[in-house]
Design a protein around this motif. Structure first.
Motif, mmCIF file in Angstrom:
data_model
loop_
_atom_site.group_PDB
_atom_site.id
_atom_site.type_symbol
_atom_site.label_atom_id
_atom_site.label_comp_id
_atom_site.label_asym_id
_atom_site.label_seq_id
_atom_site.Cartn_x
_atom_site.Cartn_y
_atom_site.Cartn_z
ATOM 1 N N ARG A 1 0.834 -1.222 0.000
ATOM 2 C CA ARG A 1 0.000 0.000 0.000
ATOM 3 C C ARG A 1 0.859 1.260 0.000
ATOM 4 O O ARG A 1 0.526 2.261 0.647
ATOM 5 N N ALA A 2 1.966 1.202 -0.706
ATOM 6 C CA ALA A 2 2.882 2.344 -0.768
ATOM 7 C C ALA A 2 3.143 2.697 -2.221
ATOM 8 O O ALA A 2 2.998 1.857 -3.124
ATOM 9 N N ALA A 3 3.520 3.950 -2.436
ATOM 10 C CA ALA A 3 3.884 4.422 -3.765
ATOM 11 C C ALA A 3 5.383 4.255 -3.962
ATOM 12 O O ALA A 3 6.165 4.306 -2.997
ATOM 13 N N THR A 4 5.784 4.049 -5.200
ATOM 14 C CA THR A 4 7.199 3.908 -5.533
ATOM 15 C C THR A 4 7.706 5.192 -6.159
ATOM 16 O O THR A 4 7.162 5.651 -7.162
ATOM 17 N N LEU A 5 8.743 5.773 -5.546
ATOM 18 C CA LEU A 5 9.365 6.984 -6.065
ATOM 19 C C LEU A 5 10.680 6.617 -6.730
ATOM 20 O O LEU A 5 11.439 5.785 -6.222
ATOM 21 N N VAL A 6 10.972 7.250 -7.859
ATOM 22 C CA VAL A 6 12.225 7.043 -8.571
ATOM 23 C C VAL A 6 13.109 8.262 -8.345
ATOM 24 O O VAL A 6 12.712 9.383 -8.676
ATOM 25 N N LEU A 7 14.288 8.042 -7.762
ATOM 26 C CA LEU A 7 15.229 9.120 -7.472
ATOM 27 C C LEU A 7 16.441 8.987 -8.386
ATOM 28 O O LEU A 7 16.926 7.883 -8.636
ATOM 29 N N ALA A 8 16.920 10.115 -8.860
ATOM 30 C CA ALA A 8 18.109 10.149 -9.713
ATOM 31 C C ALA A 8 19.262 10.711 -8.900
ATOM 32 O O ALA A 8 19.232 11.886 -8.503
ATOM 33 N N PRO A 9 20.300 9.902 -8.618
ATOM 34 C CA PRO A 9 21.454 10.429 -7.871
ATOM 35 C C PRO A 9 22.289 11.357 -8.727
ATOM 36 O O PRO A 9 22.245 11.309 -9.960
ATOM 37 N N SER A 10 23.067 12.195 -8.072
ATOM 38 C CA SER A 10 23.955 13.119 -8.777
ATOM 39 C C SER A 10 25.168 12.359 -9.297
ATOM 40 O O SER A 10 25.931 11.786 -8.513
ATOM 41 N N GLY A 11 25.349 12.345 -10.619
ATOM 42 C CA GLY A 11 26.482 11.664 -11.219
ATOM 43 C C GLY A 11 26.388 10.156 -11.050
ATOM 44 O O GLY A 11 25.306 9.580 -11.008
ATOM 45 N N THR A 12 27.547 9.519 -10.949
ATOM 46 C CA THR A 12 27.631 8.072 -10.742
ATOM 47 C C THR A 12 28.402 7.843 -9.456
ATOM 48 O O THR A 12 29.619 7.609 -9.465
ATOM 49 N N PRO A 13 27.735 7.932 -8.304
ATOM 50 C CA PRO A 13 28.452 7.837 -7.037
ATOM 51 C C PRO A 13 29.002 6.444 -6.787
ATOM 52 O O PRO A 13 28.367 5.429 -7.099
ATOM 53 N N ALA A 14 30.193 6.387 -6.226
ATOM 54 C CA ALA A 14 30.785 5.115 -5.822
ATOM 55 C C ALA A 14 30.094 4.608 -4.565
ATOM 56 O O ALA A 14 29.618 5.388 -3.739
ATOM 57 N N GLY A 15 30.031 3.305 -4.425
ATOM 58 C CA GLY A 15 29.408 2.726 -3.237
ATOM 59 C C GLY A 15 27.977 2.316 -3.434
ATOM 60 O O GLY A 15 27.363 1.777 -2.506
ATOM 61 N N LEU A 16 27.398 2.546 -4.615
ATOM 62 C CA LEU A 16 26.030 2.131 -4.908
ATOM 63 C C LEU A 16 26.061 1.030 -5.960
ATOM 64 O O LEU A 16 26.627 1.200 -7.038
ATOM 65 N N THR A 17 25.447 -0.105 -5.630
ATOM 66 C CA THR A 17 25.424 -1.256 -6.514
ATOM 67 C C THR A 17 23.985 -1.671 -6.748
ATOM 68 O O THR A 17 23.163 -1.632 -5.821
ATOM 69 N N GLN A 18 23.678 -2.064 -7.966
ATOM 70 C CA GLN A 18 22.337 -2.498 -8.297
ATOM 71 C C GLN A 18 21.915 -3.654 -7.391
ATOM 72 O O GLN A 18 22.651 -4.607 -7.201
ATOM 73 N N GLY A 19 20.718 -3.529 -6.813
ATOM 74 C CA GLY A 19 20.207 -4.519 -5.873
ATOM 75 C C GLY A 19 20.478 -4.191 -4.421
ATOM 76 O O GLY A 19 19.970 -4.871 -3.524
ATOM 77 N N GLN A 20 21.240 -3.150 -4.152
ATOM 78 C CA GLN A 20 21.615 -2.784 -2.795
ATOM 79 C C GLN A 20 20.457 -2.061 -2.105
ATOM 80 O O GLN A 20 19.702 -1.317 -2.716
ATOM 81 N N ALA A 21 20.312 -2.291 -0.788
ATOM 82 C CA ALA A 21 19.295 -1.618 0.013
ATOM 83 C C ALA A 21 19.899 -0.381 0.672
ATOM 84 O O ALA A 21 20.983 -0.447 1.266
ATOM 85 N N VAL A 22 19.232 0.753 0.575
ATOM 86 C CA VAL A 22 19.697 2.007 1.158
ATOM 87 C C VAL A 22 18.515 2.714 1.822
ATOM 88 O O VAL A 22 17.363 2.302 1.676
ATOM 89 N N ARG A 23 18.842 3.786 2.533
ATOM 90 C CA ARG A 23 17.810 4.640 3.114
ATOM 91 C C ARG A 23 17.913 6.029 2.497
ATOM 92 O O ARG A 23 19.014 6.521 2.267
ATOM 93 N N VAL A 24 16.767 6.640 2.231
ATOM 94 C CA VAL A 24 16.747 7.955 1.604
ATOM 95 C C VAL A 24 15.967 8.926 2.488
ATOM 96 O O VAL A 24 15.095 8.528 3.260
ATOM 97 N N ARG A 25 16.328 10.191 2.342
ATOM 98 C CA ARG A 25 15.616 11.283 3.024
ATOM 99 C C ARG A 25 15.153 12.267 1.949
ATOM 100 O O ARG A 25 15.969 12.781 1.194
ATOM 101 N N ILE A 26 13.864 12.504 1.918
ATOM 102 C CA ILE A 26 13.279 13.383 0.912
ATOM 103 C C ILE A 26 12.782 14.637 1.607
ATOM 104 O O ILE A 26 12.099 14.562 2.635
ATOM 105 N N MET A 27 13.143 15.797 1.042
ATOM 106 C CA MET A 27 12.735 17.086 1.604
ATOM 107 C C MET A 27 11.761 17.766 0.643
ATOM 108 O O MET A 27 12.201 18.402 -0.325
ATOM 109 N N PRO A 28 10.456 17.624 0.858
ATOM 110 C CA PRO A 28 9.494 18.268 -0.050
ATOM 111 C C PRO A 28 9.664 19.785 -0.042
ATOM 112 O O PRO A 28 9.788 20.410 1.021
#
Length: 394
Positions: free
Chosen positions: A288-315
């Motif tokens: 029962r949640a919406a899926t948001l697509v975020l675009a990171p700045s550039g190609t940051p190191a340390g992010l791999t496809q399939g990895q779980a992360v936490r995000v903070r969104i500031m409306p």
């Protein structure tokens, strides 16, 4: 009253003593008090962090070379509050152009595999070969269509000469022209089918080629395996193409708009700036949640496809009450005071702040900062250590 000779001598001596005392006072006063221009110059030098000697209190000198190797990262201060931030769990995924499935174009047996799991591959490069009877059929159809097209061209040329010589009727010429158009259309169809199947030059094999550049992330076949048309044989992903897919409750999703800033928290520490690209118009039936697509700045190191992360969104547009939110690491305690390090000319300046609420590794700054300043958000402890060592030496 007339002055006697003795009185005149006493009066002259007192006047001389008073004059000497006055001149001495002026000279002593000038030598003990600094001039006003020197005070102004010292104040200006202190404001720029370049005063000779110890410099102003709380200043840490930092050259650009040292800054690059120190691991210190800064972020521009923006207004915000913990109440307005939206925290969500997310997954690092590949965008549509960042992954591809390589499938068999026809039935056949895998007779060659050129790439292994994890190997790099370029777009258009052959990954495997399939021996298929369909390959011979494609080539045979193309050859037959080419022969018919050649015959139709010759027939049309002959009818055109006869018509111009007024030997045959116009309908014979038009019939030959229609037959030529039909034969050329069939030739184009067979050529397209042969190209789509990736038939090799000898007409025996079908080549399995990569659609994108990247790395082989999955192999679903082996030598000698008989595969059917449409079966997925390999999976290719480009590690430089990523997007963040965050799951957000529907109530919070209504506050978010494309373009809102966000922060991706890396598992090993640190963060990456991002922006909201889009949101799904419907909710996930299970969460029962919406899926948001975020675009990171550039190609940051340390992010791999399939990895779980936490995000903070500031409306954008959310009430902030003049507050600022920073990572807790940005706030350091120096001599019993909470300070943050602000980027200034020649280094960093420790600025006292008043802190508020804390939540999830974030802290509110109530007073002491204003939007637009460059504040150290990673590596502030390094500056604190340097500041303590400098003051101890002084």
């Amino acid at each position: 009253m007339e002055l006697t000779q003795d009185n005149k001598k006493l009066l002259a001596g007192g006047t001389a003593i008073a004059l000497v005392a006055a001149i001495g006072g002026i000279v002593i006063g000038q030598s003990m008090s600094p001039s006003q221009p020197d005070q102004t110059a010292a104040a200006e030098a202190g404001e720029e962090g370049e005063e000779e000697g110890h410099g102003r209190e709380g200043f840490v000198e930092m050259t650009p070379t040292r800054l690059q190797s120190s691991g210190i990262r800064t972020t521009e201060v923006e207004a915000g509050s913990l109440a307005s931030e939206i925290i969500a769990q997310a997954t690092v995924a590949a965008p549509p152009e960042g992954e591809a499935a390589l499938t068999a174009r026809a039935d056949g047996a895998v007779v060659r595999i050129n790439k292994r799991l994890g190997d790099p591959v370029k777009a258009g490069e052959t990954v495997a070969l399939i021996e298929s009877r369909d390959a011979a059929s494609f080539v045979a159809e193309r050859s037959a269509a080419a022969a018919r097209a050649q015959a139709a061209r010759a027939a049309y040329a002959r009818e055109k000469r006869l018509f111009e010589a007024k030997i045959t009727a116009r309908q014979d010429l038009e019939a030959a022209q229609a037959a030529l158009a039909e034969a050329e259309a069939e030739l184009r169809r067979t050529q397209a089918a042969t190209a789509a199947a990736n038939v090799t030059g000898n007409g025996r094999y079908l080549a399995v080629t990569s659609l994108i550049s990247g790395r082989i992330t999955e192999v679903s076949t082996q030598l000698g395996a008989y595969v059917l048309a449409g079966a997925e044989l390999f999976h290719v992903a480009n590690p430089n193409r990523i997007q963040i897919e965050a799951s957000v409750p529907s109530v919070d999703a209504q506050r978010i708009r494309p373009g809102d800033p966000a922060i991706i928290e890396l598992p090993g520490g640190g963060s990456v700036d991002a922006v909201v690209r889009s949101a799904t118009p419907s909710l996930n039936p299970e969460s029962r949640a919406a899926t948001l697509v975020l675009a990171p700045s550039g190609t940051p190191a340390g992010l791999t496809q399939g990895q779980a992360v936490r995000v903070r969104i500031m409306p954008r547009g959310a009430p902030t009450d003049g507050r600022i939110v920073l990572p807790e690491e940005a706030v350091q305690s120096v001599e019993g005071r909470d300070v943050v390090f602000v980027r200034v000319k020649g280094g960093f300046q420790a600025v006292p702040v008043t802190v508020g609420s804390r939540s999830g590794g974030r802290i509110e700054i109530l007073e002491g900062l204003k939007p637009g300043l460059q504040v150290v958000t990673q590596g502030a402890f390094v500056l604190k250590s340097q500041l303590g060592a400098s003051e101890a030496g002084h």
